[in-house]
Design a protein around this motif. Structure first.
Motif, PDB file in Angstrom:
ATOM      1  N   GLU B  44      56.249  74.923  19.204  1.00 23.10           N
ATOM      2  CA  GLU B  44      56.585  74.950  17.805  1.00 23.10           C
ATOM      3  C   GLU B  44      57.957  75.627  17.502  1.00 23.10           C
ATOM      4  N   LEU B  47      60.710  73.261  18.679  1.00 18.78           N
ATOM      5  CA  LEU B  47      60.876  71.943  17.557  1.00 18.78           C
ATOM      6  C   LEU B  47      61.567  72.604  16.249  1.00 18.78           C
ATOM      7  N   GLU B  51      65.249  71.468  14.952  1.00 18.36           N
ATOM      8  CA  GLU B  51      65.361  71.089  13.485  1.00 18.36           C
ATOM      9  C   GLU B  51      66.637  71.883  13.146  1.00 18.36           C
ATOM     10  N   LYS B  77      53.608  65.485  18.111  1.00 14.89           N
ATOM     11  CA  LYS B  77      54.201  66.743  17.195  1.00 14.89           C
ATOM     12  C   LYS B  77      55.528  66.625  17.171  1.00 14.89           C
ATOM     13  N   GLY B  78      56.213  65.947  18.251  1.00 14.59           N
ATOM     14  CA  GLY B  78      57.790  65.789  18.167  1.00 14.59           C
ATOM     15  C   GLY B  78      58.789  65.981  19.208  1.00 14.59           C
ATOM     16  N   ASP B  80      60.702  64.931  22.489  1.00 14.21           N
ATOM     17  CA  ASP B  80      61.350  63.731  22.626  1.00 14.21           C
ATOM     18  C   ASP B  80      60.898  63.046  23.884  1.00 14.21           C
ATOM     19  N   ARG B 186      52.424  72.935  13.231  1.00 15.56           N
ATOM     20  CA  ARG B 186      52.460  71.693  12.660  1.00 15.56           C
ATOM     21  C   ARG B 186      51.389  70.745  13.085  1.00 15.56           C
ATOM     22  N   ALA B 188      50.267  66.973  13.934  1.00 14.48           N
ATOM     23  CA  ALA B 188      51.004  65.510  14.352  1.00 14.48           C
ATOM     24  C   ALA B 188      50.897  64.530  13.180  1.00 14.48           C
ATOM     25  N   THR B 189      51.604  64.002  12.854  1.00  5.23           N
ATOM     26  CA  THR B 189      51.551  62.938  11.723  1.00  5.23           C
ATOM     27  C   THR B 189      51.197  61.678  12.475  1.00  5.23           C
ATOM     28  N   GLY B 192      54.082  60.197  14.002  1.00  7.46           N
ATOM     29  CA  GLY B 192      54.016  60.830  15.166  1.00  7.46           C
ATOM     30  C   GLY B 192      53.303  60.464  16.132  1.00  7.46           C
ATOM     31  N   LYS B 195      54.578  56.953  17.251  1.00  3.16           N
ATOM     32  CA  LYS B 195      55.862  57.094  18.121  1.00  3.16           C
ATOM     33  C   LYS B 195      55.623  57.585  19.551  1.00  3.16           C
ATOM     34  N   LYS B 199      57.274  57.104  23.760  1.00  2.00           N
ATOM     35  CA  LYS B 199      58.268  57.977  24.552  1.00  2.00           C
ATOM     36  C   LYS B 199      58.125  57.827  25.867  1.00  2.00           C
TER      37      LYS B 199
END
Ligand SMILES: Cc1cc2nc3c(=O)[nH]c(=O)nc-3n(C[C@H](O)[C@H](O)[C@H](O)COP(=O)(O)OP(=O)(O)OC[C@H]3O[C@@H](n4cnc5c(N)ncnc54)[C@H](O)[C@@H]3O)c2cc1C
Ligand SMILES: Nc1ncnc2c1ncn2[C@@H]1O[C@H](COP(=O)(O)O)[C@@H](O)[C@H]1O
Lengths: 327, 256
Positions: B44, B47, B51, B77-78, B80, B186, B188-189, B192, B195, B199
């Motif tokens: 977190e 990330l 940002e 969750k983001g 890369d 957060r 995961a959306t 996300g 995606k 990755k």
């Protein structure tokens, strides 16, 4: 090569109390492996501490003094102690398992191609070699560890695992050791220590404490613990995750990074009993644990245990107390 | 900022653990696993730093096949991309072995910042990060609650005992071990999660990283702790147990 070297911890001329527990562990290790016991303090201008060190029964004491270790940095301490350990070449280097030790001892051990056997709760000697016991899975299991490499064995001792009052008094010569450290070796710039919030709740004065842990699941459920606290006339406290989540204010946190309490009665509700929590409350006169997991480490320190769902047990307990008190 | 986050997969917190037949580790069948809690906060933090300052977040995880799930969650969750060090049996290594492997896998990445959790929930060694930093020759900070960029490096807030804190400045590259609970994690959306499938996950065999060297420390035996204290276990229905306990509190503890 031989000997047990205990590295004591001080900050601004004040001993960390856990130092003496580590020294007690070192004393036992030295006795059981038939080796001389030594102890070292790191700092600058630590004359008063040297005096105290001289009153312990040791084969030798060391004061590792240098202007660049006046303030703690991992780089400074590692450089200084690497030189001391090379000079003495002990079989064992023992530390108290403090936050500071966590910060530099693994780095020091790596310099010698060793691993730190961290947070040890006990040991026994088997075939001339010590077997160190440490906890796994937040205290759910114990494990035996042994050094397999040759060279100094690095060990840190858990808070409360050895009794400082077992230390023998004596008269010891304290040698000053001046390490070579270059300012360029020290990469971190430490600032002053500070505290965050003014403490308005003094849990240490409370005769009864009801403490909630993550078993409570949601903020909305804290009410049932609050009702129990009210019925008992107790203060409400919590484990760290509850305060991290903001469900109760930080000042109600019990444990190594919160308050240390020793009430007449401590009721642990849905708390697993991780060591960082236990150090803050295991001095309580009586401990009640309510937990759905019969193997939760909190039962290790509890005088009374109820294995069950707190959402059933706590309201029942509140009711029974109210009945008994006639309220 | 290029940030590497070391994440470990560990048995879930409320898992009912049993010692395995060999008495060397726990029974792994039927066990649920999750990301080591402080590692989730390390991710977190990474990330959030990305940002704020831009850059890249790379998740790093050593373990058997099952850790793919934890890696996927980090990507969702983001993160890369990810590096999976395929190590079937982490217990064949000691801390130094694991740290050597992790350090070797990230050396060529030349990251600005490496984040780890402050300690793993299963082994609880609390040192893999510090050892990695030493192996990589970079400064470190432990039990970190906050990270800010400063001129020429970072300024971190370190937790000390008994409610004390300290700010420490250090140059980059650096390694930090992150404390649990320092922010809000957060989720995961859906986007996300979708995606994450595209990755990159780079797989490296543990043997390629020379981590299988001889151990300096070995774990010989795992067992249930022997109880030291006499605990009066109170049985019965909740109402019965409550009644019995109240008697004890009245006549033995004398607080009612
Ligand atoms: C450097 C450092 C400092 C720390 N400082 C502190 C500190 O000062 N104080 C502190 O508390 N922690 C501290 N911790 C954290 C500590 O290691 C533990 O993670 C924490 O204490 C766990 O809190 P818990 O017992 O509430 O949660 P968990 O470990 O998640 O336990 C929850 C318990 O609730 C039980 N439960 C779940 N549902 C129910 C139910 N329905 N009925 C009954 N029981 C249920 C479970 O069986 C479990 O035992 C620190 C950690 C580190 C590394
Ligand atoms: N197998 C692993 N894969 C990735 N990271 C790890 C692994 N083992 C340990 N770590 C990292 O090192 C931290 C400290 O672990 P430990 O030293 O075991 O307490 C963990 O919080 C992780 O961030």
């Amino acid at each position: 090569m031989s000997g047990v070297l205990v590295v004591l911890e001080q900050r601004a001329g004040q001993w960390n109390r856990m130092s003496w527990e580590a020294l007690a562990a070192g004393q036992q290790l030295a006795a059981e492996t038939n080796q001389p016991l030594m102890a070292a303090v790191v700092g600058d201008g630590v004359d008063a501490l040297k005096g105290e060190l001289g009153q312990k029964k040791l084969a030798r004491g060391y004061a590792v003094e240098h202007a660049l270790v006046k303030e703690y940095t991992a780089d400074g301490y590692t450089a200084a102690l690497e030189q001391l350990v090379k000079k003495i070449a002990p079989d064992f280097v023992v530390f108290p398992h403090t936050y500071q030790v966590r910060d530099f001892a693994p780095k020091l051990a790596t310099r010698f191609g060793q691993g730190l056997i961290a947070d040890v709760i006990s040991f026994h000697v088997d075939g001339g070699k010590p077997v160190f016991v440490r906890q796994l899975l937040q205290g759910k299991l114990n494990a035996d560890y042994r050094q397999t490499a040759s060279g100094p064995c690095f060990v840190s001792i858990q808070a409360g695992a050895f009794r400082a009052d077992a230390l023998e008094a004596g008269s010891t010569e304290v040698e000053v050791f001046a390490p070579q450290i270059d300012a360029a070796q020290i990469r971190n710039k430490p600032g002053e220590l500070f505290r965050e919030s003014a403490q308005t709740v003094d849990l240490s004065a409370a005769p009864i404490i009801v403490s909630v842990g993550r078993g409570i699941k949601e903020k909305e459920n804290i009410g049932i613990a609050e009702e129990l606290a009210q019925a008992l006339g107790a203060e409400l406290a919590a484990s760290r995750p509850i305060c991290d989540n903001g469900w109760l204010p930080m000042e109600r946190q019990v444990g190594s990074s919160g308050q240390t309490v020793s009430p007449k009665l401590y009721v642990a509700v849905g708390i697993s009993g991780a060591i960082q929590h236990l150090v803050g409350m295991k001095g309580s006169k009586a401990i009640v644990a309510i937990n759905k997991d019969e193997n939760a480490p909190i039962f290790e320190v509890a005088d009374y245990g109820i294995v069950g769902d707190l959402f059933e047990v706590v309201p029942a307990l509140t009711k029974a107390i109210k009945e008994a008190k006639g309220i | 900022m290029k940030i590497i986050v070391a994440i470990k997969q560990v048995p879930s917190r409320d898992a009912n653990v049993k010692v395995n037949a060999a008495g060397k580790w726990i029974e792994e069948q039927d066990l649920n696993y999750e990301i080591n809690e402080p590692d989730a906060y390390a991710l977190e933090e990474a990330l959030q730093l990305k940002e704020k300052h831009g850059g890249e977040v790379v998740a790093l995880c050593a373990g058997p096949d099952r850790v793919s799930q934890t890696i996927r969650e980090a990507l969702a969750k983001g993160a890369d991309r990810a590096i999976h060090i395929e190590a079937d049996d982490l217990n064949a290594l000691d801390t130094l072995g694991v740290a050597k492997m992790l350090a070797a896998a990230v050396k060529a990445e030349n990251a600005d910042l490496i984040l780890t959790g402050l300690q793993s929930d299963d082994l609880g060694l609390g040192q893999t990060g510090v050892v990695m930093a030493e192996l990589l020759g970079i400064p470190h900070g432990t039990i970190i609650m906050q990270v800010e960029k400063s001129d020429g490096g970072i300024r971190v807030k370190r937790e000390l005992e008994d409610g004390w804190f300290q700010h420490v400045e250090m140059p980059l590259p650096a390694l930090l071990t992150i404390q649990s609970g320092i922010s809000k994690l957060r989720y995961a959306t859906l986007m996300g999660i979708k995606k994450a499938k595209t990755k990159e996950v780079k797989r490296i065999a543990a043997s390629e990283l020379g981590g299988l060297a001889e151990k300096a420390v070995s774990l010989d035996k795992v067992y249930m702790p022997h109880k030291q204290k006499q605990t009066q276990m109170i049985g019965g229905s909740p109402a019965e147990a409550a009644k019995t306990l109240v008697e004890k509190l009245k006549f033995e503890v004398r607080v009612i």
